[in-house]
Design a protein around this motif. Structure first.
Motif, PDB file in Angstrom:
ATOM      1  N   LEU A  73      18.779  36.338 -16.616  1.00 13.31           N
ATOM      2  CA  LEU A  73      19.217  34.940 -16.498  1.00 13.31           C
ATOM      3  C   LEU A  73      18.941  34.181 -17.794  1.00 13.31           C
ATOM      4  N   LEU A  74      17.824  34.496 -18.427  1.00 10.96           N
ATOM      5  CA  LEU A  74      17.522  33.839 -19.710  1.00 10.96           C
ATOM      6  C   LEU A  74      18.560  34.235 -20.769  1.00 10.96           C
ATOM      7  N   CYS A 136      26.080  22.988 -21.423  1.00  8.15           N
ATOM      8  CA  CYS A 136      24.614  22.929 -21.592  1.00  8.15           C
ATOM      9  C   CYS A 136      23.871  22.743 -20.278  1.00  8.15           C
ATOM     10  N   VAL A 137      24.504  22.083 -19.304  1.00 11.69           N
ATOM     11  CA  VAL A 137      23.821  21.928 -18.016  1.00 11.69           C
ATOM     12  C   VAL A 137      23.666  23.291 -17.322  1.00 11.69           C
ATOM     13  N   PRO A 138      24.749  24.109 -17.189  1.00 10.40           N
ATOM     14  CA  PRO A 138      24.533  25.450 -16.615  1.00 10.40           C
ATOM     15  C   PRO A 138      23.529  26.276 -17.435  1.00 10.40           C
ATOM     16  N   ALA A 139      23.549  26.046 -18.751  1.00  9.05           N
ATOM     17  CA  ALA A 139      22.610  26.812 -19.590  1.00  9.05           C
ATOM     18  C   ALA A 139      21.160  26.476 -19.235  1.00  9.05           C
ATOM     19  N   ILE A 140      20.885  25.173 -19.098  1.00  7.14           N
ATOM     20  CA  ILE A 140      19.486  24.796 -18.783  1.00  7.14           C
ATOM     21  C   ILE A 140      19.125  25.184 -17.345  1.00  7.14           C
ATOM     22  N   VAL A 141      20.148  25.147 -16.451  1.00  9.63           N
ATOM     23  CA  VAL A 141      19.909  25.572 -15.063  1.00  9.63           C
ATOM     24  C   VAL A 141      19.560  27.071 -15.039  1.00  9.63           C
ATOM     25  N   LEU A 142      20.333  27.863 -15.795  1.00 11.57           N
ATOM     26  CA  LEU A 142      20.050  29.302 -15.838  1.00 11.57           C
ATOM     27  C   LEU A 142      18.671  29.576 -16.462  1.00 11.57           C
TER      28      LEU A 142
ATOM     29  N   VAL B  13      26.958  11.278 -18.462  1.00 12.39           N
ATOM     30  CA  VAL B  13      25.787  10.631 -17.858  1.00 12.39           C
ATOM     31  C   VAL B  13      25.102  11.561 -16.843  1.00 12.39           C
ATOM     32  N   LEU B  14      25.928  12.100 -15.919  1.00 12.18           N
ATOM     33  CA  LEU B  14      25.346  12.975 -14.895  1.00 12.18           C
ATOM     34  C   LEU B  14      24.729  14.228 -15.534  1.00 12.18           C
ATOM     35  N   GLY B  15      25.453  14.783 -16.458  1.00 12.41           N
ATOM     36  CA  GLY B  15      24.958  15.989 -17.160  1.00 12.41           C
ATOM     37  C   GLY B  15      23.633  15.703 -17.849  1.00 12.41           C
ATOM     38  N   SER B  16      23.541  14.507 -18.464  1.00 12.22           N
ATOM     39  CA  SER B  16      22.291  14.154 -19.154  1.00 12.22           C
ATOM     40  C   SER B  16      21.131  14.059 -18.175  1.00 12.22           C
ATOM     41  N   VAL B  17      21.420  13.398 -17.049  1.00 10.53           N
ATOM     42  CA  VAL B  17      20.362  13.251 -16.033  1.00 10.53           C
ATOM     43  C   VAL B  17      19.919  14.632 -15.526  1.00 10.53           C
ATOM     44  N   VAL B  18      20.935  15.462 -15.198  1.00 12.21           N
ATOM     45  CA  VAL B  18      20.619  16.808 -14.685  1.00 12.21           C
ATOM     46  C   VAL B  18      19.825  17.604 -15.743  1.00 12.21           C
ATOM     47  N   ILE B  24      12.672  19.408 -17.025  1.00 17.85           N
ATOM     48  CA  ILE B  24      11.297  19.090 -16.580  1.00 17.85           C
ATOM     49  C   ILE B  24      10.824  20.139 -15.563  1.00 17.85           C
ATOM     50  N   LEU B  25      11.728  20.502 -14.643  1.00 13.86           N
ATOM     51  CA  LEU B  25      11.373  21.542 -13.667  1.00 13.86           C
ATOM     52  C   LEU B  25      11.047  22.867 -14.369  1.00 13.86           C
ATOM     53  N   ALA B  26      11.871  23.168 -15.385  1.00 13.63           N
ATOM     54  CA  ALA B  26      11.645  24.414 -16.138  1.00 13.63           C
ATOM     55  C   ALA B  26      10.286  24.361 -16.843  1.00 13.63           C
ATOM     56  N   LEU B  27       9.976  23.184 -17.403  1.00 15.13           N
ATOM     57  CA  LEU B  27       8.681  23.042 -18.078  1.00 15.13           C
ATOM     58  C   LEU B  27       7.529  23.253 -17.089  1.00 15.13           C
ATOM     59  N   ASN B  28       7.695  22.702 -15.885  1.00 17.05           N
ATOM     60  CA  ASN B  28       6.664  22.857 -14.855  1.00 17.05           C
ATOM     61  C   ASN B  28       6.506  24.332 -14.446  1.00 17.05           C
ATOM     62  N   THR B  29       7.662  24.998 -14.302  1.00 19.29           N
ATOM     63  CA  THR B  29       7.609  26.423 -13.932  1.00 19.29           C
ATOM     64  C   THR B  29       6.894  27.230 -15.022  1.00 19.29           C
ATOM     65  N   ALA B  30       7.252  26.922 -16.271  1.00 15.49           N
ATOM     66  CA  ALA B  30       6.596  27.633 -17.387  1.00 15.49           C
ATOM     67  C   ALA B  30       5.095  27.342 -17.390  1.00 15.49           C
ATOM     68  N   ARG B  31       4.742  26.116 -17.035  1.00 17.61           N
ATOM     69  CA  ARG B  31       3.320  25.752 -16.982  1.00 17.61           C
ATOM     70  C   ARG B  31       2.581  26.562 -15.906  1.00 17.61           C
ATOM     71  N   ILE B  32       3.263  26.718 -14.752  1.00 18.59           N
ATOM     72  CA  ILE B  32       2.642  27.512 -13.671  1.00 18.59           C
ATOM     73  C   ILE B  32       2.451  28.966 -14.125  1.00 18.59           C
ATOM     74  N   LEU B  33       3.512  29.458 -14.798  1.00 16.51           N
ATOM     75  CA  LEU B  33       3.400  30.826 -15.321  1.00 16.51           C
ATOM     76  C   LEU B  33       2.206  30.961 -16.268  1.00 16.51           C
ATOM     77  N   ARG B  34       2.090  29.999 -17.106  1.00 16.30           N
ATOM     78  CA  ARG B  34       0.999  29.995 -18.088  1.00 16.30           C
ATOM     79  C   ARG B  34      -0.375  29.957 -17.390  1.00 16.30           C
ATOM     80  N   ILE B  35      -0.439  29.088 -16.341  1.00 16.00           N
ATOM     81  CA  ILE B  35      -1.704  28.998 -15.599  1.00 16.00           C
ATOM     82  C   ILE B  35      -2.005  30.327 -14.911  1.00 16.00           C
ATOM     83  N   HIS B  36      -0.914  30.950 -14.429  1.00 14.76           N
ATOM     84  CA  HIS B  36      -1.066  32.217 -13.705  1.00 14.76           C
ATOM     85  C   HIS B  36      -1.750  33.274 -14.563  1.00 14.76           C
TER      86      HIS B  36
END
Lengths: 164, 504
Positions: A73-74, A136-142, B13-18, B24-36
């Protein structure tokens, strides 16, 4: 621990930097930079980002990590970021570098895209290129999903990176 | 081309928000991995790249949303003044992401090395743990074996009936087992804690020097016979085996000895040899006496007949016949003694009170020239022991022993007679004198018939032989102990008279 003298030096440098940026005047003693430098740097940044994503894909392949779903996925994410970089770089090229396209807003939520030589193809292509979030949105989601998968694998097996 | 701006606006706009939310979610997941797994360099890399994406998304989304907002609200000029900064931040952010990404290979390699090192460390740790546990088990096992072995050796040392003795390099006693203490008779504190050396145990210093030299020369001795002396002066015949031990684990050189007490064995052998010799002499004497007794009887008979025929007592013939008669009687007495020695004469046995017998004999001999000046000390048993035997014969034994003792001591001498009733059913009559003693060469021959140390004419050499024969005839024994120049003890051992007869 920083010494007071060093801290004073940092503050001085920051103030000089801010002064130069916010209140810039012609400094004839130094080399002048044209406005186009910004876009070239930006474009180089995109190319650098693109190349690094390509290297990431090949590195994952080289390490045979693509057998694991998370890293796969990455890889997909990196590939979409490559496409996004191409998209963005091309869009910047058209509107900032060669000024081949001019965008004008109208009052009733309409926009007029005027392409060089009145090329409708160029105008449509530019319109599509401007929708770069679709890449870029699908990219960051993936990327996020990839991390989640790696975390899940790690949690379940506890053997991440130990399969060799 | 004129077209609707809404799709571009919506996607932007929507794409930017997403983008912001997902990054942020990805950063949190990476943080959990790091803590693990904090030691994992790849997880650190993913955290960095997620952080880079997050900065990139936030800066970019902020720029895009702000641009759309300012453009739509007719603040285009504000946006134009901000946009260079927003673009710069945006450029820096994705360059940062690119830069971080380039380090993936290195991060992976570092992680590989860390994992390999960690694995090796774990393997080594496991191996060490195993070795440690194994070592502990082995130590416990060896300690038990050592304890058992030590216990076994200690028991052998403590329980051995033979003496086990250890000395240091200078022959000072270091260890001796209980059998050794009992045999030598010295207190343990003197032997182990005092400055007692091996030479003190030997009766003869020349013997000790001979044995010591043999050990020094050959580093061992095997079954050497020698005499040990006890604190009371008595001798013990021992068989000694010894060797040098050069020690181990830093111990010094020592000498180890195993010493066997063969005193009783030797004594028994001597007694048996003596008994056999005397028995043979007895047989011989009996044969000779019997053969001589008959001719003597005839000579005596004819002599007495001729004496009767001789009417003149003053005549020379009468004196000659009397002389013949006298010497024939002397010969008959000798023959009679020989027969007594060979147990061939038996008389009726009665109960004899030992104490009375001793008193009578002492009284009888009080005027004897050999005992006139000598003090005789009586130490008689209060139990009034008695034996079954011929009183006359027993009296003769006591007379012989006392006269011998009297000859052995000088005028200042002392004789002590002791009677004792032993628990084994025997009565001991000991005649002790502090006279000249009997030297070891003479000792084996004292009971031989006609053996005497007295000048010619003063003794027949039959006294002790006759005594021996009489005592043996009474199913008893006669023993002698002597230290030349100091003392001699003759002990007559006789079976005690039966109990019921004593009561009657």
């Amino acid at each position: 621990m920083k010494t007071p003298a060093l801290t004073k030096l940092y503050y001085t440098l920051i103030l000089i930097g801010m002064f130069c940026i916010l209140d810039s005047q012609a400094a004839y003693a130094t080399q002048m930079h044209s406005n186009s430098e910004g876009i070239i740097v930006h474009q180089l940044g995109h190319m650098f980002f693109l190349v690094s994503m390509a290297i990431l894909i090949f590195t994952i392949n080289g390490k045979e990590l693509n057998r694991e779903k998370g890293w796969k996925l990455l890889q997909y994410s990196a590939f979409l970021f490559i496409l996004w970089n191409l998209d963005a770089a091309l869009a910047h090229f058209l509107d900032n570098q060669i000024n081949a396209v001019t965008v004008t807003m109208t009052d009733n939520w309409q926009t007029t895209i005027t392409a060089r030589n009145s090329s409708r193809f160029l105008a449509v292509a530019y319109y599509i290129l401007k929708l770069d979030h679709l890449l870029c949105v699908p990219a960051i989601v993936l990327f996020y999903k990839g991390l989640c998968q790696i975390l899940e694998t790690q949690t379940m097996t506890g053997n991440f990176g130990k399969r060799r | 081309m004129t077209t609707s701006f809404i799709p571009i606006l919506a996607v932007d706009v929507l794409g930017s928000v997403v983008m912001v939310v997902i990054s942020i979610l990805a950063l949190n997941t990476a943080r959990i991995l790091r803590i693990h797994d904090r030691d994992n360099a790849v997880f650190l890399y993913l955290l960095w790249i997620a952080a880079g994406f997050c900065i990139f998304s936030v800066s970019r989304s902020f720029g895009h949303i702000l641009r759309q907002f300012l453009t739509l609200s007719s603040y285009q000029d504000i946006w134009e003044s901000i946009s260079p900064y927003s673009g710069t931040i945006n450029t820096v952010s994705f360059m940062l992401v690119g830069l971080i990404t380039l380090f993936f290979g290195q991060s992976w390699n570092i992680n590989e090395k860390i994992l390999t090192a960690k694995k090796r460390l774990e393997e080594t740790h496991t191996e060490l743990l195993h070795l440690n546990q194994n070592l502990e088990l082995k130590v416990v096992e060896r300690t038990e074996m050592l304890t058992t072995s030590e216990h076994k050796c200690r028991r052998i040392f403590e329980q051995s009936l033979d003496t086990i003795l250890v000395t240091d390099n200078s022959w000072k006693l270091l260890e001796i087992n209980p059998a050794g203490i009992a045999m030598t008779g010295y207190p343990r504190k003197d032997m182990i804690h005092g400055p007692m050396h091996m030479d003190r145990l030997f009766a003869s210093q020349s013997e000790w020097e001979r044995i010591r030299d043999a050990i020094v020369a050959n580093e061992f001795i095997l079954n050497e016979e020698t005499d040990f002396v006890r604190p009371d002066g008595s001798l013990i015949r021992v068989l000694i085996t010894g060797a040098v031990d050069y020690g181990a684990f830093g111990c010094g050189k020592t000498h180890h000895f195993i010493i066997k007490n063969i005193n009783d064995k030797k004594l028994m052998e001597k007694q048996m040899a003596q008994a056999e010799k005397l028995a043979a002499l007895g047989e011989l004497s009996a044969g000779v006496a019997h053969e001589i007794n008959n001719p003597l009887g005839i000579i005596l008979g004819y002599t007495q007949l001729m004496l009767k025929r001789t009417t003149d007592p003053e005549s020379i013939d009468f004196d000659d016949l009397k002389t013949i008669e006298k010497h024939v009687n002397a010969c008959r007495a000798v023959v009679s003694d020989l027969l007594k020695f060979s147990h061939k004469v038996s008389a009726e046995q009665t109960r004899v009170s030992v104490n009375s017998l001793v008193r009578d004999v002492v009284k009888f001999l009080s005027n004897h020239p050999a005992l006139r000046q000598i003090e005789i000390d009586l130490s008689l048993s209060r139990e009034k022991p008695s034996v079954m035997g011929t009183e006359q014969e027993l009296r003769q034994v006591m007379i012989n022993l006392l006269i011998n003792a009297g000859h052995a001591v000088n005028k200042d001498g002392e004789i002590r007679i002791t009677t004792t009733r032993k628990s084994d059913g025997h009565v001991h009559i000991a005649v002790m004198d502090n006279g000249s003693g009997i030297d070891p060469e003479t000792m084996p021959r004292i009971f031989d018939p006609f053996f005497t140390t007295k000048p010619v004419g003063e003794g027949t050499g039959l006294g002790l032989s006759v005594s021996y024969g009489i005592i043996k005839n009474h199913k008893g024994d006669i023993r002698v102990q002597s230290r030349p120049g100091e003392w001699t003890v003759f002990t007559v051992i006789l079976p005690s008279a039966p109990e019921h007869e004593e009561r009657s």
